[in-house]
Scaffold this active site. Structure first.
Site, PDB file in Angstrom:
ATOM      1  N   HIS A 147     -16.734  10.227 -37.771  1.00 52.49           N
ATOM      2  CA  HIS A 147     -16.514  11.532 -37.120  1.00 52.49           C
ATOM      3  C   HIS A 147     -17.852  12.216 -36.827  1.00 52.49           C
ATOM      4  O   HIS A 147     -18.040  12.803 -35.757  1.00 52.49           O
ATOM      5  CB  HIS A 147     -15.694  12.469 -38.023  1.00 52.49           C
ATOM      6  N   LYS A 170       3.062  17.818 -43.066  1.00 56.51           N
ATOM      7  CA  LYS A 170       2.387  16.720 -43.770  1.00 56.51           C
ATOM      8  C   LYS A 170       1.234  17.249 -44.610  1.00 56.51           C
ATOM      9  O   LYS A 170       0.254  17.764 -44.075  1.00 56.51           O
ATOM     10  CB  LYS A 170       1.860  15.715 -42.721  1.00 56.51           C
ATOM     11  N   SER A 191     -10.599   7.725 -42.537  1.00 57.26           N
ATOM     12  CA  SER A 191     -10.343   8.646 -43.654  1.00 57.26           C
ATOM     13  C   SER A 191      -9.398   8.007 -44.658  1.00 57.26           C
ATOM     14  O   SER A 191      -9.602   8.103 -45.866  1.00 57.26           O
ATOM     15  CB  SER A 191      -9.722   9.943 -43.143  1.00 57.26           C
TER      16      SER A 191
END
Ligand code: PNS
Length: 177
Positions: A21, A45, A132
């Protein structure tokens, strides 16, 4: 109406920010006047880190970076992009496996709004295998992911995952865990 500054949105879950990222953010800043890293606030979520923590980690990883803004958003991405006067949505693309999902998302966003363009940056080779979710899984079991995330993120991961903390402590003392 679009502002004179070329603004781009870099949306994602960022649970947490990875060096992949970071690579995309740094390169986006070379193209656009302002890059807004937009962390999805997903009510349904629950991630490992709260939205607030994710934002803090990104801010700590980019201290006083001109042109960079970090925010959360919810609802439709294109609505948020309009609200911010953005001309582009940035997404990083690692391997072929990302393509299908990104292709669908870009076409849906284009159907919803014709005046925001999707821009894809191919993640640097070093970060092709960085995600991630794989970082969190490795960290859970004490895998050394220290060169895959910025330092502020490593610190939070160590707080969250005791086995990772053990691995890093052993590494700093040069002992085999
Ligand atoms: O990091 P991620 O999880 O791949 O990011 C996905 C994200 C946040 C870009 C996507 O889920 C999104 O844009 N959500 C907002 C809702 C929306 O606009 N959906 C339509 C486009 S998929």
């Amino acid at each position: 109406m679009q502002s004179e500054k070329r603004i781009a949105i870099y949306p994602g879950s960022f649970d947490p920010l990875t060096n992949g990222h970071v690579d995309v953010i740094e390169r986006s800043l070379e193209i656009f006047d302002q890059v807004i890293v937009a962390v999805l606030h997903n009510y349904r979520k629950q991630g490992v880190f709260s939205t607030k923590e994710r934002i803090q980690m990104i801010q700590e990883s980019f201290p006083s970076t001109p042109g960079l803004l970090v925010e959360s958003f919810d609802g439709l991405l294109v609505d948020y992009a309009h609200m911010k006067g953005a001309v582009a949505i940035i997404r990083g693309m690692r391997a072929n496996s990302d393509f299908e999902n990104e292709f669908q998302m870009a076409l849906l966003n284009r159907k919803l709004s014709r005046d925001v363009q999707s821009v894809f940056l191919i993640t640097g080779m070093r970060w092709i295998f960085t995600s991630s979710s794989s970082i969190k899984e490795a960290a859970l079991f004490g895998g050394d992911i220290s060169d895959m995330v910025p330092k502020p993120v490593l610190a939070r991961l160590m707080e969250r995952y005791p086995k990772l903390q053990k691995t890093i402590a052993a590494k700093s003392q040069n002992i085999d865990p």
